[in-house]
Motif scaffolding. Structure first.
Motif, PDB file in Angstrom:
ATOM      1  N   HIS A 148       1.049  -1.474   0.186  1.00 25.84           N
ATOM      2  CA  HIS A 148      -0.261   0.039  -0.003  1.00 25.84           C
ATOM      3  C   HIS A 148       0.824   1.208  -0.001  1.00 25.84           C
ATOM      4  O   HIS A 148       0.562   2.240  -0.509  1.00 25.84           O
ATOM      5  CB  HIS A 148      -1.037  -0.070   1.147  1.00 25.84           C
ATOM      6  CG  HIS A 148      -2.047  -0.936   1.180  1.00 25.84           C
ATOM      7  ND1 HIS A 148      -2.168  -2.085   2.009  1.00 25.84           N
ATOM      8  CD2 HIS A 148      -3.090  -1.339   0.327  1.00 25.84           C
ATOM      9  CE1 HIS A 148      -3.269  -2.657   1.695  1.00 25.84           C
ATOM     10  NE2 HIS A 148      -3.810  -2.156   0.599  1.00 25.84           N
ATOM     11  N   ASP A 149       2.008   1.212   0.687  1.00 32.36           N
ATOM     12  CA  ASP A 149       2.797   2.570   0.684  1.00 32.36           C
ATOM     13  C   ASP A 149       3.938   2.669  -0.263  1.00 32.36           C
ATOM     14  O   ASP A 149       4.672   3.096  -0.257  1.00 32.36           O
ATOM     15  CB  ASP A 149       3.294   2.429   2.111  1.00 32.36           C
ATOM     16  CG  ASP A 149       4.553   1.293   2.377  1.00 32.36           C
ATOM     17  OD1 ASP A 149       4.636   0.441   1.612  1.00 32.36           O
ATOM     18  OD2 ASP A 149       5.153   1.401   3.439  1.00 32.36           O
ATOM     19  N   ALA A 150       3.681   1.678  -1.385  1.00 31.50           N
ATOM     20  CA  ALA A 150       4.917   1.507  -2.318  1.00 31.50           C
ATOM     21  C   ALA A 150       4.938   2.870  -3.060  1.00 31.50           C
ATOM     22  O   ALA A 150       6.048   2.801  -3.674  1.00 31.50           O
ATOM     23  CB  ALA A 150       4.694   0.302  -3.124  1.00 31.50           C
ATOM     24  N   LEU A 151       3.781   3.407  -3.339  1.00 34.59           N
ATOM     25  CA  LEU A 151       3.799   4.538  -4.267  1.00 34.59           C
ATOM     26  C   LEU A 151       4.043   5.930  -3.556  1.00 34.59           C
ATOM     27  O   LEU A 151       4.070   6.881  -4.093  1.00 34.59           O
ATOM     28  CB  LEU A 151       2.576   4.510  -5.237  1.00 34.59           C
ATOM     29  CG  LEU A 151       2.056   3.231  -5.960  1.00 34.59           C
ATOM     30  CD1 LEU A 151       0.891   3.179  -6.535  1.00 34.59           C
ATOM     31  CD2 LEU A 151       3.394   2.905  -6.830  1.00 34.59           C
ATOM     32  N   GLU A 152       4.451   5.905  -2.571  1.00 29.38           N
ATOM     33  CA  GLU A 152       4.668   7.077  -1.667  1.00 29.38           C
ATOM     34  C   GLU A 152       5.941   7.727  -2.145  1.00 29.38           C
ATOM     35  O   GLU A 152       6.843   6.875  -2.505  1.00 29.38           O
ATOM     36  CB  GLU A 152       4.640   6.770  -0.146  1.00 29.38           C
ATOM     37  CG  GLU A 152       3.165   6.548   0.494  1.00 29.38           C
ATOM     38  CD  GLU A 152       3.296   6.653   2.053  1.00 29.38           C
ATOM     39  OE1 GLU A 152       4.245   6.756   2.682  1.00 29.38           O
ATOM     40  OE2 GLU A 152       2.124   6.563   2.455  1.00 29.38           O
TER      41      GLU A 152
END
Ligand code: MN3
Length: 210
Positions: free
Chosen positions: A12-16
């Motif tokens: 979920h946080d990979a595109l931050e």
């Protein structure tokens, strides 16, 4: 076989920092899951049960609003997750077919980006911006309202989407509030051009290399 919510191909946080984890959790786990569930409910026990999503959307004008909205929502989000990557961004290689086709049909990557950003920015209310390939192997940019897309027989120019951007507020409001242009610019940092290139090649299996 009922439609299944696809797994996200990254955390979920990979595109931050471009797309925040909380937005991804809600967007995939609630919105996309909701479209999937309602699509299954709309076709279950009807003559449409068992059709592919492409078959459903191709003549969706003759089907219920539930099939159009939730079928579009199911397809569009499945595409959206697949054309982003934490390793994305930049420009497609000029050696790839998609890189060559963008140059051929828009003049340059910058001209393509400018037109795509304009389509995403001027879509009033909720909807999507698209890069598509038509049946003559020509790329075009368009946008659609709600969960419609250019595969549908709904009066928009039809084509196969190779890149799509969700511009519903649920896609960006937590992180960007009303600043849609900032979200659209950030999206360009996570576009997976290898995935877009594959979609482009698959859309025109008969086309020879450019
Ligand atoms: Mn969405």
């Amino acid at each position: 076989m009922a439609f299944e919510l696809p797994e996200l191909p990254y955390a979920h946080d990979a595109l931050e920092p471009h797309i925040d984890a909380r937005t991804m959790e809600i967007h995939h786990g609630k919105h996309h899951a909701g479209y999937t569930k309602k699509l299954n409910a709309a076709v279950e026990g009807t003559s449409l049960e068992g059709l592919s999503i492409e078959e459903l959307l191709g003549n969706v004008s003759k089907k219920s609003a539930a099939v159009r909205n939730n079928g579009g929502g199911f397809y569009n989000h499945s595409l959206f997750w697949s054309i982003m990557s934490p390793d994305g961004g930049g420009e497609p290689s000029g050696r790839t077919n998609i890189g060559k086709a963008i140059k051929r049909d828009f003049g340059s990557f910058e001209d393509f980006k400018k037109e795509f950003k304009a389509a995403a920015g001027t879509r009033f209310g909720s909807g999507w911006a698209w890069l598509c390939v038509d049946k003559n192997d020509k790329l075009f940019i368009t946008s659609t309202p709600n969960q419609d897309n250019p595969m549908m027989d709904i009066g928009v120019k039809q084509g196969t989407p190779v890149l799509g951007l969700d511009v519903w507020e649920h896609a960006y409001y937590l992180n960007y509030q009303n600043r849609r242009p900032d979200y659209v610019e950030a999206f360009f940092n996570v576009i997976d051009w290898a995935a877009v290139s594959k979609r482009y090649n698959d859309a025109n299996p008969g086309a020879s290399d450019l």
